[in-house]
Design an enzyme around this catalytic site. Structure first.
Site, short mmCIF file in Angstrom:
data_model
loop_
_atom_site.label_atom_id
_atom_site.label_comp_id
_atom_site.label_asym_id
_atom_site.label_seq_id
_atom_site.Cartn_x
_atom_site.Cartn_y
_atom_site.Cartn_z
CD GLU A 166 -2.81 -1.33 2.37
OE1 GLU A 166 -2.86 -0.39 3.17
OE2 GLU A 166 -3.50 -2.37 2.48
CD GLU A 276 -4.56 -7.76 1.90
OE1 GLU A 276 -5.49 -7.07 2.35
OE2 GLU A 276 -3.36 -7.43 1.99
O1 9MR Z 1 -7.66 -7.85 8.36
C1 9MR Z 1 -6.61 -7.28 9.12
C2 9MR Z 1 -7.14 -6.85 10.47
O2 9MR Z 1 -7.61 -7.96 11.19
C3 9MR Z 1 -6.02 -6.17 11.24
O3 9MR Z 1 -6.53 -5.66 12.46
C4 9MR Z 1 -5.43 -5.02 10.42
C5 9MR Z 1 -4.23 -4.43 11.11
O4 9MR Z 1 -3.22 -5.40 11.28
O5 9MR Z 1 -5.03 -5.48 9.14
C6 9MR Z 1 -6.05 -6.07 8.38
O6 9MR Z 1 -5.53 -6.55 7.15
C7 9MR Z 1 -5.20 -5.56 6.19
C8 9MR Z 1 -4.01 -6.08 5.40
O7 9MR Z 1 -2.95 -6.40 6.27
C9 9MR Z 1 -3.57 -5.07 4.36
N1 9MR Z 1 -4.67 -4.71 3.49
C10 9MR Z 1 -5.91 -4.30 4.14
C11 9MR Z 1 -6.33 -5.35 5.16
C12 9MR Z 1 -7.66 -4.95 5.81
O8 9MR Z 1 -7.50 -3.76 6.53
#
Ligand code: 9MR
Length: 361
Positions: A166, A276
């Site tokens: 990102e 994802e």
């Molecule tokens: O789904 C993830 C959530 O449970 C966590 O709290 C968060 C922070 O670690 O990250 C979320 O995953 C993200 C991913 O790592 C990067 N792309 C967006 C995802 C959703 O926010």
């Protein structure tokens, strides 16, 4: 084992995988009723040999849940740590790493014969705990610290690694890159530098640039192409683009510019990874009927996947297993149906659309 035995007990591979799961506690909180009949016959995992590899995100808590563990072992061949390999978790102070949560996932993967994705090295939303304190670290020092941290990941084998996550801005304004802690502390050239560090640690792992919102055209899609071109032209060791694929179910889904984008990315000689996948029901929720929502979800996924015809998708990772564990349903409420298995662990239409890839591609 004879034919009947196989029908009753599954193939030798399945039996072996189940044996590996024996001993995992069933969490009292687990409401999943796993239907053994589902796993009779060739598992999805077996049928996908030579197709895109299927993966799913897990949290350290999930792998101890026998029902979830069994769905994963029967259907997926990759796990991606949803939270537990992020610097905000693993790097509490400058001289200490804590990979204990990730190790739980890694050991589970080893026991069940799954590969593991590295997710994620550099992400604006996951800075190390210590960096929030008012410490000043010079740029060369920061690179050295990251080299040390990445070096500690050298002991793990990853099937692919989200090296930078990102890094692109959401809208045009001050350039293509997101204004972030990393941009400020590592400088404009940081993506190339970080890929070079990652390559020195893992000489042959596919190294991925991963982002969201590239599926819908517009500024970000163009910016991604500019970034990838720049990296490839400079000889940066990038192996693939991760399309996060946080999609939205629609009755009439369309991804007008996506196939051309996929073609342009593929022409750069790098791979495509769906990293994802989940499908929010936010825009079809007024149907209020689960079947309608699941139908729109399936349609959306089919429309999405059709844009990749002709391109090879290396991996498809769903962002969780069941709707109960999706980040889109925080605190366990079940407003959305974004994942391939319902809250009780039963496969939905979204799963069928994924499984059809084993037939079609
Ligand atoms: O789904 C993830 C959530 O449970 C966590 O709290 C968060 C922070 O670690 O990250 C979320 O995953 C993200 C991913 O790592 C990067 N792309 C967006 C995802 C959703 O926010």
């Amino acid at each position: 084992m004879d034919g009947l035995g196989r029908q009753l007990h599954g193939t030798d591979n399945q039996v072996r995988r189940r044996d590996m799961l024996v001993g995992l506690p069933i969490f009292a909180s687990s409401l999943l009723a796993f239907d053994h009949a589902q796993s009779v016959g060739a598992t999805t995992r077996e049928r996908f040999a030579g197709k895109p590899k299927l993966g799913t995100a897990v949290r350290k808590e999930d792998v101890a849940d026998q029902a979830i563990a069994r769905i994963i072992a029967d259907n997926f061949s990759i796990v991606s740590p949803e939270r537990d390999l992020k610097m905000s978790v693993t790097w509490p102070n400058r001289s200490k790493y804590d990979f204990s949560g990730f190790d739980t996932i890694y050991r589970f993967a080893q026991r069940t014969g799954l590969r593991v994705r590295g997710h994620t090295l550099i992400w604006h939303n996951s800075v190390p705990g210590w960096s929030r304190a008012a410490v000043s670290v010079s740029r060369p020092q920061m690179y050295r610290l990251i080299e040390g941290y990445a070096g500690a990941l050298g002991r793990y084998a990853f099937c692919s690694w989200d090296v930078v996550n990102e890094a692109l801005a959401d809208a045009s304004g001050k350039g293509d890159l997101r204004d972030s802690f990393w941009l400020r502390s590592l400088g404009e050239n940081y993506i190339a530098e970080i890929f070079a560090i990652a390559r020195s640690i893992h000489p042959s792992t596919p190294l991925i640039y991963n982002d969201y919102g590239l599926e819908f055209g517009g500024f970000k899609q163009q910016a991604a192409l500019r970034l990838l071109r720049r990296l490839v032209d400079k000889g940066v060791p990038i192996s693939g683009l991760g399309l996060q694929s946080h999609l939205f179910a629609r009755d009439n889904p369309a991804f007008p510019s996506l196939w051309r984008f996929v073609e342009n990315v593929t022409a750069l000689g790098i791979g495509i990874y769906i990293t994802e996948l989940d499908i929010s029901s936010k825009y079809v929720a007024d149907h209020r009927n689960d079947e309608d929502i699941d139908l729109a979800t399936e349609r959306t996924l089919n429309a999405y996947l059709s844009c990749f015809a002709g391109a090879r998708i290396r991996e498809i990772t769903t962002w969780g297993v069941t709707d109960r564990h999706s980040w889109l349903n925080p605190q366990g409420h079940l407003r959305q149906r974004p994942l391939p298995f319902d809250a009780n662990g039963r496969p939905k239409r979204m799963w069928t659309a994924i499984e059809n890839l084993a037939v079609d591609r």
